[in-house]
Write a protein that holds these residues in place. Structure first.
Motif, PDB file in Angstrom:
ATOM      1  N   ARG A 227       6.054 -59.339 -58.478  1.00  0.00           N
ATOM      2  CA  ARG A 227       4.843 -58.593 -58.804  1.00  0.00           C
ATOM      3  C   ARG A 227       4.264 -57.859 -57.606  1.00  0.00           C
ATOM      4  NH1 ARG A 227       0.978 -62.969 -61.443  1.00  0.00           N
ATOM      5  NH2 ARG A 227      -0.268 -61.123 -61.820  1.00  0.00           N
ATOM      6  N   ARG A 228       4.758 -58.191 -56.411  1.00  0.00           N
ATOM      7  CA  ARG A 228       4.119 -57.645 -55.226  1.00  0.00           C
ATOM      8  C   ARG A 228       4.340 -56.142 -55.125  1.00  0.00           C
ATOM      9  NH1 ARG A 228       7.881 -60.689 -50.917  1.00  0.00           N
ATOM     10  NH2 ARG A 228       7.228 -62.346 -52.326  1.00  0.00           N
ATOM     11  N   PRO A 229       3.387 -55.413 -54.530  1.00  0.00           N
ATOM     12  CA  PRO A 229       3.513 -53.968 -54.390  1.00  0.00           C
ATOM     13  C   PRO A 229       4.476 -53.615 -53.283  1.00  0.00           C
ATOM     14  CG  PRO A 229       1.498 -54.723 -53.345  1.00  0.00           C
ATOM     15  CD  PRO A 229       2.110 -55.923 -54.022  1.00  0.00           C
ATOM     16  N   PRO A 230       5.018 -52.369 -53.248  1.00  0.00           N
ATOM     17  CA  PRO A 230       5.895 -51.973 -52.158  1.00  0.00           C
ATOM     18  C   PRO A 230       5.115 -51.871 -50.857  1.00  0.00           C
ATOM     19  CG  PRO A 230       5.359 -50.079 -53.535  1.00  0.00           C
ATOM     20  CD  PRO A 230       4.817 -51.294 -54.230  1.00  0.00           C
ATOM     21  N   GLY A 231       5.855 -51.978 -49.733  1.00  0.00           N
ATOM     22  CA  GLY A 231       5.228 -51.849 -48.426  1.00  0.00           C
ATOM     23  C   GLY A 231       4.727 -53.147 -47.869  1.00  0.00           C
ATOM     24  N   GLY A 232       5.176 -54.290 -48.410  1.00  0.00           N
ATOM     25  CA  GLY A 232       4.692 -55.572 -47.937  1.00  0.00           C
ATOM     26  C   GLY A 232       5.709 -56.383 -47.194  1.00  0.00           C
ATOM     27  N   GLY A 233       6.698 -55.790 -46.582  1.00  0.00           N
ATOM     28  CA  GLY A 233       7.659 -56.540 -45.802  1.00  0.00           C
ATOM     29  C   GLY A 233       9.057 -56.016 -45.996  1.00  0.00           C
ATOM     30  N   GLY A 234       9.583 -56.160 -47.193  1.00  0.00           N
ATOM     31  CA  GLY A 234      10.896 -55.623 -47.481  1.00  0.00           C
ATOM     32  C   GLY A 234      11.995 -56.432 -46.827  1.00  0.00           C
ATOM     33  N   ALA A 235      13.007 -55.710 -46.335  1.00  0.00           N
ATOM     34  CA  ALA A 235      14.202 -56.367 -45.842  1.00  0.00           C
ATOM     35  C   ALA A 235      14.030 -56.951 -44.456  1.00  0.00           C
ATOM     36  CB  ALA A 235      15.364 -55.374 -45.845  1.00  0.00           C
ATOM     37  N   GLY A 236      12.902 -56.821 -43.853  1.00  0.00           N
ATOM     38  CA  GLY A 236      12.719 -57.270 -42.486  1.00  0.00           C
ATOM     39  C   GLY A 236      12.276 -58.701 -42.380  1.00  0.00           C
ATOM     40  N   GLY A 237      12.522 -59.548 -43.381  1.00  0.00           N
ATOM     41  CA  GLY A 237      12.112 -60.935 -43.285  1.00  0.00           C
ATOM     42  C   GLY A 237      10.606 -61.075 -43.332  1.00  0.00           C
ATOM     43  N   GLU A 238       9.981 -60.689 -44.442  1.00  0.00           N
ATOM     44  CA  GLU A 238       8.521 -60.768 -44.624  1.00  0.00           C
ATOM     45  C   GLU A 238       7.758 -59.916 -43.614  1.00  0.00           C
ATOM     46  OE1 GLU A 238       7.288 -61.978 -47.149  1.00  0.00           O
ATOM     47  OE2 GLU A 238       8.853 -63.259 -47.949  1.00  0.00           O
ATOM     48  N   GLY A 239       8.385 -58.858 -43.122  1.00  0.00           N
ATOM     49  CA  GLY A 239       7.698 -57.980 -42.180  1.00  0.00           C
ATOM     50  C   GLY A 239       7.524 -58.581 -40.808  1.00  0.00           C
ATOM     51  N   LEU A 240       8.376 -59.530 -40.437  1.00  0.00           N
ATOM     52  CA  LEU A 240       8.320 -60.174 -39.121  1.00  0.00           C
ATOM     53  C   LEU A 240       9.618 -59.896 -38.378  1.00  0.00           C
ATOM     54  CD1 LEU A 240       6.818 -63.606 -40.195  1.00  0.00           C
ATOM     55  CD2 LEU A 240       5.672 -61.888 -38.792  1.00  0.00           C
ATOM     56  N   GLY A 241       9.529 -59.745 -37.079  1.00  0.00           N
ATOM     57  CA  GLY A 241      10.722 -59.504 -36.284  1.00  0.00           C
ATOM     58  C   GLY A 241      10.448 -59.717 -34.812  1.00  0.00           C
ATOM     59  N   ARG A 242      11.512 -59.708 -34.058  1.00  0.00           N
ATOM     60  CA  ARG A 242      11.433 -59.849 -32.610  1.00  0.00           C
ATOM     61  C   ARG A 242      11.500 -58.472 -31.974  1.00  0.00           C
ATOM     62  NH1 ARG A 242       9.795 -65.019 -31.185  1.00  0.00           N
ATOM     63  NH2 ARG A 242      10.712 -66.467 -32.682  1.00  0.00           N
ATOM     64  N   SER A 243      10.604 -58.224 -31.051  1.00  0.00           N
ATOM     65  CA  SER A 243      10.598 -56.972 -30.311  1.00  0.00           C
ATOM     66  C   SER A 243      10.183 -57.279 -28.879  1.00  0.00           C
ATOM     67  CB  SER A 243       9.638 -55.961 -30.959  1.00  0.00           C
ATOM     68  OG  SER A 243       8.304 -56.422 -30.898  1.00  0.00           O
ATOM     69  N   ARG A 244       9.957 -56.253 -28.095  1.00  0.00           N
ATOM     70  CA  ARG A 244       9.545 -56.476 -26.709  1.00  0.00           C
ATOM     71  C   ARG A 244       8.238 -57.246 -26.621  1.00  0.00           C
ATOM     72  NH1 ARG A 244      10.753 -50.737 -23.541  1.00  0.00           N
ATOM     73  NH2 ARG A 244      13.032 -50.739 -23.822  1.00  0.00           N
ATOM     74  N   GLY A 245       7.431 -57.111 -27.641  1.00  0.00           N
ATOM     75  CA  GLY A 245       6.165 -57.840 -27.658  1.00  0.00           C
ATOM     76  C   GLY A 245       6.282 -59.262 -28.149  1.00  0.00           C
ATOM     77  N   GLY A 246       7.522 -59.695 -28.464  1.00  0.00           N
ATOM     78  CA  GLY A 246       7.711 -61.045 -28.956  1.00  0.00           C
ATOM     79  C   GLY A 246       7.798 -61.059 -30.473  1.00  0.00           C
ATOM     80  N   PHE A 247       7.179 -62.053 -31.085  1.00  0.00           N
ATOM     81  CA  PHE A 247       7.183 -62.242 -32.534  1.00  0.00           C
ATOM     82  C   PHE A 247       6.096 -61.351 -33.116  1.00  0.00           C
ATOM     83  CE2 PHE A 247       6.509 -65.390 -36.182  1.00  0.00           C
ATOM     84  CZ  PHE A 247       7.616 -64.922 -36.862  1.00  0.00           C
ATOM     85  N   THR A 248       6.503 -60.239 -33.734  1.00  0.00           N
ATOM     86  CA  THR A 248       5.522 -59.213 -34.095  1.00  0.00           C
ATOM     87  C   THR A 248       5.787 -58.652 -35.481  1.00  0.00           C
ATOM     88  OG1 THR A 248       6.883 -57.494 -33.049  1.00  0.00           O
ATOM     89  CG2 THR A 248       5.137 -58.463 -31.709  1.00  0.00           C
ATOM     90  N   THR A 249       4.764 -57.970 -35.972  1.00  0.00           N
ATOM     91  CA  THR A 249       4.864 -57.134 -37.166  1.00  0.00           C
ATOM     92  C   THR A 249       4.239 -55.787 -36.819  1.00  0.00           C
ATOM     93  OG1 THR A 249       4.441 -57.093 -39.556  1.00  0.00           O
ATOM     94  CG2 THR A 249       2.652 -57.809 -38.161  1.00  0.00           C
ATOM     95  N   ARG A 250       4.518 -54.778 -37.627  1.00  0.00           N
ATOM     96  CA  ARG A 250       3.993 -53.440 -37.326  1.00  0.00           C
ATOM     97  C   ARG A 250       3.282 -52.889 -38.546  1.00  0.00           C
ATOM     98  NH1 ARG A 250       5.286 -49.092 -33.614  1.00  0.00           N
ATOM     99  NH2 ARG A 250       6.922 -50.359 -32.703  1.00  0.00           N
TER     100      ARG A 250
END
Length: 309
Positions: A138-161
């Motif tokens: 039921r969730r709307p688009p734009g809430g995470g998708g294929a990126g593992g609930e909108g979480l990932g590792r980047s230079r800033g550490g454990f982040t979302t954008r």
């Protein structure tokens, strides 16, 4: 009345658009008490279990927020408030696009995988899908998708954008959540296509801004081609390497893209909108495990900004 609670005037603007009970969960607790609790948590970032007693049972407040995040109710409320502002000619349709990194708290990790069977992390016995599995459908688009609930590792550490657009009055017409490592230019088209302001009567909703401004991160062929195809005026500075490559080609390099310096000066509205959005601590630091719930949190904050503009 707390600082995060909507005033009587703000509540009267919001009240006509609130959803009604669907009858499956009995009679809903008073909307105002529960929404005050949700906005208190959005502003302070307090854990749900630590909500003050004046908002009622914390479980009721959390479940209402989770449900409205899953079925898109927060986004529909935001669109209705935008529609009222558009009728009053209060929307400045010069949109600026940008993105911002949000640090994710360690409590945001470890979300259960919806619909998993027994013996798998997050599964239920007998393979019965849980509430999150139902919410996923039921969730709307734009809430995470294929990126593992909108979480990932980047230079800033454990982040979302957060990818967003802002109108000329530092208000947010659209929001999208992705992992922190996702480049802003990849969500340029989805951010603009998510703008949808309903019109009264049978008229179609407005989806096209008067102009778009963005920084050099969005200076690429697909972004410019998309804007040209939709007939949207845009102000995006050309990258130095792109300019050098064009000059090396001579007449085959084509003409330089148009650039309006005065319009570009107004792009700071999106930076100010991001600063205003991050005044809400549950947005500035992500505590929600689910991407669609965090999108609902950010949308509730954006809705408050629209009500108080």
């Amino acid at each position: 009345m707390g600082r995060s609670d909507p005033s009587d005037a703000e509540w009267e603007r919001l009240r006509p658009f609130l959803p009604v009970s669907n009858g499956r969960c009995g009679r809903w607790r008073d909307h105002r008490q529960v929404i005050d609790g949700i906005l208190h948590r959005v502003r302070t970032g307090v854990q749900w279990r630590d909500l003050p007693e004046r908002f009622g049972p914390w479980k009721t407040v959390y479940e209402r927020h989770r449900l409205w995040s899953a079925d898109g109710a927060w986004e529909r409320l935001l669109q209705q408030v935008q529609a009222a502002a558009d009728v009053a000619k209060e929307i400045a349709w010069d949109i600026s696009v940008d993105s911002t990194i949000v640090r994710a708290h360690q409590h945001a990790a470890g979300a259960r995988r919806p619909g998993s069977g027994s013996g798998v992390k997050g599964g239920r016995r007998g393979g019965t899908p849980g509430r999150d599995a139902v919410a996923k459908s039921r969730r709307p688009p734009g809430g995470g998708g294929a990126g593992g609930e909108g979480l990932g590792r980047s230079r800033g550490g454990f982040t979302t954008r957060l990818h967003l657009g802002a109108d000329g009055r530092c208000r947010l017409p659209s929001l999208i959540v992705t992992p922190g490592r996702r480049a802003g230019c990849t969500q340029f088209k989805p951010v603009l296509e998510k703008i949808r302001v309903p019109k009264p009567g049978p008229d179609r909703p407005r989806k096209k801004p008067d102009s778009v401004a963005a920084d050099k991160a969005y200076s690429n062929g697909p972004c410019r081609e998309y804007l040209r195809r939709r007939g949207i005026r845009h102000t995006i500075p050309e990258k130095t390497d792109s300019q050098a490559a064009r000059l090396r080609k001579g007449s085959r390099g084509g003409r330089p893209p148009g650039f309006d310096e005065e319009r570009y000066k107004k792009r700071n509205t999106v930076e100010r909108a991001i600063n205003r959005l991050k005044q809400y601590r549950a947005v500035a630091t992500r505590y929600d495990k689910r991407g669609y719930v965090y999108l609902g949190t950010a949308t509730a904050a954006a809705l408050t900004i629209w009500l108080r503009a």
